[in-house]
Each structure stands twice: as C-alpha cells, then as structure tokens.
Design an enzyme around this catalytic site. Structure first.
Site, PDB file in Angstrom:
ATOM      1  N   GLU A  41       5.927 -14.961 -47.539  1.00  0.00           N
ATOM      2  CA  GLU A  41       5.194 -15.971 -48.303  1.00  0.00           C
ATOM      3  C   GLU A  41       5.785 -16.073 -49.705  1.00  0.00           C
ATOM      4  O   GLU A  41       6.381 -15.121 -50.223  1.00  0.00           O
ATOM      5  CB  GLU A  41       3.710 -15.544 -48.383  1.00  0.00           C
ATOM      6  CG  GLU A  41       2.842 -16.499 -49.190  1.00  0.00           C
ATOM      7  CD  GLU A  41       1.350 -16.272 -48.998  1.00  0.00           C
ATOM      8  OE1 GLU A  41       0.959 -15.276 -48.364  1.00  0.00           O
ATOM      9  OE2 GLU A  41       0.578 -17.116 -49.482  1.00  0.00           O
ATOM     10  N   ASN A  73      -3.415 -22.594 -42.559  1.00  0.00           N
ATOM     11  CA  ASN A  73      -3.598 -21.138 -42.672  1.00  0.00           C
ATOM     12  C   ASN A  73      -4.977 -20.836 -43.260  1.00  0.00           C
ATOM     13  O   ASN A  73      -5.378 -21.454 -44.255  1.00  0.00           O
ATOM     14  CB  ASN A  73      -2.526 -20.559 -43.605  1.00  0.00           C
ATOM     15  CG  ASN A  73      -2.822 -19.109 -43.988  1.00  0.00           C
ATOM     16  OD1 ASN A  73      -2.623 -18.200 -43.193  1.00  0.00           O
ATOM     17  ND2 ASN A  73      -3.336 -18.890 -45.197  1.00  0.00           N
ATOM     18  N   GLU A  74      -5.665 -19.928 -42.659  1.00  0.00           N
ATOM     19  CA  GLU A  74      -6.972 -19.479 -43.184  1.00  0.00           C
ATOM     20  C   GLU A  74      -7.779 -20.673 -43.692  1.00  0.00           C
ATOM     21  O   GLU A  74      -8.244 -20.692 -44.832  1.00  0.00           O
ATOM     22  CB  GLU A  74      -6.802 -18.400 -44.258  1.00  0.00           C
ATOM     23  CG  GLU A  74      -6.191 -17.133 -43.691  1.00  0.00           C
ATOM     24  CD  GLU A  74      -6.302 -15.885 -44.567  1.00  0.00           C
ATOM     25  OE1 GLU A  74      -6.736 -15.987 -45.731  1.00  0.00           O
ATOM     26  OE2 GLU A  74      -5.946 -14.809 -44.066  1.00  0.00           O
ATOM     27  N   TYR A 125      -6.614  -7.364 -41.827  1.00  0.00           N
ATOM     28  CA  TYR A 125      -5.907  -6.368 -42.633  1.00  0.00           C
ATOM     29  C   TYR A 125      -6.636  -5.036 -42.591  1.00  0.00           C
ATOM     30  O   TYR A 125      -7.876  -5.010 -42.549  1.00  0.00           O
ATOM     31  CB  TYR A 125      -5.823  -6.822 -44.097  1.00  0.00           C
ATOM     32  CG  TYR A 125      -4.800  -7.911 -44.320  1.00  0.00           C
ATOM     33  CD1 TYR A 125      -3.468  -7.593 -44.537  1.00  0.00           C
ATOM     34  CD2 TYR A 125      -5.163  -9.259 -44.302  1.00  0.00           C
ATOM     35  CE1 TYR A 125      -2.515  -8.587 -44.746  1.00  0.00           C
ATOM     36  CE2 TYR A 125      -4.218 -10.260 -44.498  1.00  0.00           C
ATOM     37  CZ  TYR A 125      -2.893  -9.912 -44.724  1.00  0.00           C
ATOM     38  OH  TYR A 125      -1.945 -10.881 -44.926  1.00  0.00           O
ATOM     39  N   GLU A 148      -1.181 -12.282 -39.319  1.00  0.00           N
ATOM     40  CA  GLU A 148      -1.236 -11.492 -40.558  1.00  0.00           C
ATOM     41  C   GLU A 148      -1.957 -10.191 -40.245  1.00  0.00           C
ATOM     42  O   GLU A 148      -3.106 -10.204 -39.792  1.00  0.00           O
ATOM     43  CB  GLU A 148      -1.957 -12.241 -41.677  1.00  0.00           C
ATOM     44  CG  GLU A 148      -1.130 -13.375 -42.245  1.00  0.00           C
ATOM     45  CD  GLU A 148      -1.723 -14.005 -43.495  1.00  0.00           C
ATOM     46  OE1 GLU A 148      -2.409 -13.303 -44.269  1.00  0.00           O
ATOM     47  OE2 GLU A 148      -1.499 -15.220 -43.682  1.00  0.00           O
ATOM     48  N   GLN A 206       3.770  -8.100 -45.638  1.00  0.00           N
ATOM     49  CA  GLN A 206       4.798  -9.122 -45.547  1.00  0.00           C
ATOM     50  C   GLN A 206       6.149  -8.433 -45.633  1.00  0.00           C
ATOM     51  O   GLN A 206       6.229  -7.298 -46.093  1.00  0.00           O
ATOM     52  CB  GLN A 206       4.634 -10.131 -46.661  1.00  0.00           C
ATOM     53  CG  GLN A 206       3.312 -10.858 -46.635  1.00  0.00           C
ATOM     54  CD  GLN A 206       3.283 -12.038 -47.614  1.00  0.00           C
ATOM     55  OE1 GLN A 206       4.253 -12.360 -48.290  1.00  0.00           O
ATOM     56  NE2 GLN A 206       2.118 -12.662 -47.707  1.00  0.00           N
TER      57      GLN A 206
HETATM   58  O1  AHR Z   1      -0.814 -11.999 -47.122  1.00  0.00           O
HETATM   59  C1  AHR Z   1      -1.531 -12.289 -48.281  1.00  0.00           C
HETATM   60  C2  AHR Z   1      -2.627 -13.312 -48.049  1.00  0.00           C
HETATM   61  O2  AHR Z   1      -3.600 -12.782 -47.206  1.00  0.00           O
HETATM   62  C3  AHR Z   1      -2.211 -14.583 -47.364  1.00  0.00           C
HETATM   63  O3  AHR Z   1      -1.700 -15.510 -48.244  1.00  0.00           O
HETATM   64  C4  AHR Z   1      -3.501 -15.083 -46.794  1.00  0.00           C
HETATM   65  O4  AHR Z   1      -3.309 -15.860 -45.646  1.00  0.00           O
HETATM   66  C5  AHR Z   1      -4.295 -13.814 -46.547  1.00  0.00           C
HETATM   67  O5  AHR Z   1      -5.569 -13.902 -47.046  1.00  0.00           O
END
Ligand code: AHR
Length: 492
Positions: free
Chosen positions: A25, A172-173, A245, A296, A345
């Site tokens: 990103e 995205n999101e 995450y 992600e 990432q």
């Molecule tokens: O990876 C960092 C961020 O985490 C990304 O931009 C977003 O999609 C997620 O919330």
C-alpha cells in the site's frame, strides 16, 4: 505421546499458490523507499525499482501483489499516476500521515514491478471516492487491445500491448475507510461497479468484493445473498475478501510469555473465522465458486519508538515467524474455500517480510517462513492427523503443534511443522501412511529467545539452518522439535 499421521494416499485438493500472496500500500515506506527509489537513485534499481528487493521477493516465491491499498485505494485516482513523472500532480495521503506524494509510482510502475517479480498483479479499485467511469477506464487502460481513447493514452505513455490482469478488487473495507457503507448498500454498489469491470480480448478478471471485518458474519450473509447464488441467480464475484489482523498494540520486540501466548491465540482465531464465514458461503455457494480471499492479515503492534505512528513501521521477531506459519497452515487446511491471501504488508509496514533503511535491506523471520513454505504452493494437500500435547499458560490452552503436508508437482512430499511452546522441545512420532520414505532432510527456524529479531547490525540473527532433529527407522519418523520453532521437511 505426541503423534502425527501423514496420509500420503489421501489428497485434499490443490493449495493455491495465491494464498502465499503479499500486499503493498501507499503507506509509510512501503512503496516510496521500499519498492521505489526512482531511476536517479544511487540505490541499484531497474527503472526505479530496487533490485535487492525484487531478488529477495523472487527467491521467496511471491505469487501475487495487491496494490495500491488498503484505505489508500479508495482515495486513489489512477490518472494522477500516469504520464511523464515530472508532470504528475502531487497528492496528500490523507489516511496515512498526511504526507505529500509525487505520484511517481503509478500504474506503469506497478505493472513493471509485477513483471520484474514475475507475479500476478492484484489491483484494488476505488469505490469509496471514485466513480464507475474511473474504474471502468482503468480496467480498459490496462487490459484492452482495442482502439479507444484509453488505449491510445496508454500507448502514448509508452506501453503498446495491454497487460494481462487476473485479479481486481472492487473497493477496500467499504464498511469503514472505503465509505462507511452498510452491507446492503455496498452489495448494490458492488453489483453496479463490477458490471463495468470488463473482460477485454482474452483477459479474464476475477472480481473480488469487499468482504467482512473479522467476525462480521452478517456482512458475509448479505453479500452472498445479494450478489451470488440461487436466491439471486447472480454469479458476480469470484472472491470475497476477509480482513483480520492479530491486533496486539504493544511492543513488537519487548514482551513476556503472556504476550507470546496472546499473539499465538490471536493468530489461531483465523481458523474459527474462516470456518464460520465458509459455513455461510456454503449455504449460498455449495459448489465453492466464490473464494474466500484473506487479503489483509498479520500482526499489528505499536509502531517502533521514534517513528511516525501513522507509518505503521514495526519490527518482526521469531514470534511473527510462528504467526505466519500458523496462518499458512490454517489457509492450507481450508484450501477448499481459501483461494488467496495477502499478508500486510510487504516492506516496512506491519508484518513485513523485508525492512529497508536507505540502501540497506534485511529479511525478517516472517520472510523465512514464506520462503520455507513455498514448497506448498500449487501442491496437493495431504491429510495430516495430529495428537499432541497442548501448550498451556495459566488457565488457557492452545495446540502445541500445527502441521501441513503436501505433494508437489514433481512428487516430492513436504511436511511443515510449527511448535508454539517456547519452553520445552517435543518429540513427535510420525506415522507415514502410503509412503515408504528412505530419507528425510529439512530446515529449521528458531532462536534462543522469543524476542529474537533481525536488525541492520545483525541481519542473520533469525535465519533458517539445516535441521538435524529427525530419525527415520523402519519407515517410522521421529522429529524432535525444539521449543518455539518452525520446520520444513522433505521426505524422499
Ligand atoms: O494495512 C493497513 C490498513 O489496514 C489498510 O489500509 C486497511 O485496509 C486496513 O484497515
């Protein structure tokens, strides 16, 4: 007794190489300084792209790269990133630190990067603040061979032939930074936007919809019900993206066993998430046409002290290596539904495989797990049964060992193992069914402390070495796994 049964005669489908994918990103130093240094940089580069980084990622076996975001994707206007670089407008990266970017890394540079990496590009289009026309034109610019204003523009910018492009994300999101939409609203937006993500010539695009945030099962239900399957008779998406995450906002490198345990447990939660989202998908898509795309995932700690907190730069220890191994085992085990995944990432952001500091570059423990596990890419998954002692801390338990086995296209069998207990080794008695192994070799990743990590001064502190903890006698294999270790074995 700790037992493992490897059933070499029970195959469970192919492990798609794309579950070993990555994500880049426009955030902090991932693109600028990470991948891109510019043609005039003293750092060795090919057309502005770092040579050391490309070589490392190729050796690791990178199958695909997702770009340009993330939250950045829904603020990105692709036309600002084409044409002569000196004429490109600047932009403010409002989401990630408010820094001004010069747009020198755009579509041509990204496609060139993927060519150099020999990996599939996965582009995420802008739904949140973009338009249908903008997305439609971007796809046409990249993939069409016809004569049109968009393809003329591409040619004028130096690229004659269209680029092949397989993967396209429609936002995205969109439940948060991508427009704060309700699932019902996004489902309609997805239906509209994806209509104009066209297949030009022989290029075939798999459209990937924004999926749920961790355990938002309602989002999955609405998306499946309204865009796919027997209720609607629509088959609009090839993938639904899940984001989760292992969020643990504490130090990446200074921690105790309780933190180690909590992070392992957080990583293992991915299994429950995939199981439950898959169960909903099964109801609408029993044939498994739509893949779950975990585009992600990874650890999210506090940013390294002294760095911009919005740049999400964090170190990466042996703990992260085990988190990666656990995730990859979970993805392998769910290969009937999980078709792609992208760790967040690639460079200098969150759970990176590479860290850079100007001209210096190091590989993280997470990198080594991806490189060790690349043997599973596009291999046939083999059934593995495990009966091992749990790892317990106070009143909590998690599995002590996780494993995955596969047969690659050349017929080689590989077994990967992850031992979460940081205190004791474990002897694993492995029964090899349907296989007469006469030799075993392997590599191990471990360290003497759980916080061990690589630095620019000590880049090889956590590095895979040959593994000698196996014994093969009369077809039975015993593996002594040291505490907190990741192992890959090849059985011949
Ligand atoms: O990876 C960092 C961020 O985490 C990304 O931009 C977003 O999609 C997620 O919330």
């Amino acid at each position: 007794m700790n037992n493992l049964i490897l059933n070499a005669d029970i195959e469970r489908g192919i492990i798609d190489r794309h579950v070993y994918g990555h994500f880049a990103e426009h955030l902090g130093r991932c693109i600028y300084g990470g991948f891109w240094v510019g043609e005039d940089s003293p750092i060795p580069n090919v057309r502005g792209i770092r040579i050391d980084v490309v070589e490392a990622l190729k050796s690791m076996g990178i199958p695909n790269l997702r770009w340009p975001g993330g939250c950045f994707a829904d603020e990105y206007h692709w036309m600002d990133g084409i044409g002569p670089r000196e004429k490109r407008p600047t932009m403010i990266n409002t989401h990630w630190g408010g820094v001004t970017e010069n747009n020198h890394f755009g579509t041509h540079e990204f496609m060139d990067l993927c060519d150099q990496l020999d990996c599939e590009p996965y582009i995420c289009g802008n739904v949140g603040s973009g338009s249908v026309q903008e997305m439609q034109q971007w796809v046409e610019y990249i993939t069409s061979d016809a004569i049109s204003p968009m393809t003329d523009l591409r040619r004028a910018n130096g690229r004659e032939a269209p680029w092949p492009l397989k993967f396209w994300g429609v936002g995205n999101e969109n439940w948060a930074c991508g427009g704060n939409m309700r699932p019902e609203y996004y489902a309609d937006e997805f239906r509209r936007y994806q209509t104009y993500v066209r297949n030009f010539g022989s290029n075939e695009i798999s459209k990937i919809a924004c999926g749920p945030c961790r355990d938002d099962y309602e989002w999955t239900r609405v998306m499946m019900e309204r865009t796919h399957g027997f209720m609607t008779d629509l088959h609009l998406m090839k993938g639904l993206a899940l984001h989760y995450y292992t969020d643990y906002r504490k130090s990446a490198t200074e921690f105790a066993e309780s933190d180690w345990f909590a992070v392992m447990k957080g990583a293992l939660y991915m299994d429950e998430l995939i199981t439950r989202h898959s169960a909903i998908m099964d109801q609408h898509d029993p044939g498994g046409e739509v893949g779950l795309v975990v585009d992600e995932w990874g650890t999210w700690y506090n940013a390294e002290p002294g760095t911009n907190p919005r740049f999400l730069f964090q170190q990466n220890s042996l703990r992260d290596a085990l988190v990666a191994a656990l995730h990859l085992h979970i993805f392998n085990a769910h290969n009937d539904r999980v078709r792609m995944a992208n760790i967040a990432q690639t460079i200098n952001v969150l759970q990176s495989v590479i860290l850079t500091d100007e001209e210096k570059m190091i590989l993280t423990p997470t990198y080594h797990v991806f490189e060790m596990f690349r043997v599973h890419q596009d291999a046939k998954r083999l059934s593995v049964e495990l009966k091992v002692a749990d790892y317990s801390l106070e009143d909590q338990v998690i599995p002590g060992v996780s494993a995955s086995a596969s047969r690659d296209p050349e017929g080689q069998i590989h077994l990967t193992l992850c031992h979460t207990n940081p205190n004791n080794p474990v002897d694993l008695v492995c029964e090899l069914r349907g296989l007469k192994a006469s030799s075993v070799s392997g590599r191990i990743l471990t360290a003497d402390t759980m916080t061990a990590h690589n630095t620019f001064d000590e880049p090889d502190r956590v590095n895979p070495v040959n593994f000698t903890g196996t014994e093969l006698e009369g077809g039975a294999l015993t593996v002594t796994l040291p505490a907190m270790s990741v192992v890959v074995l090849e059985l011949a």
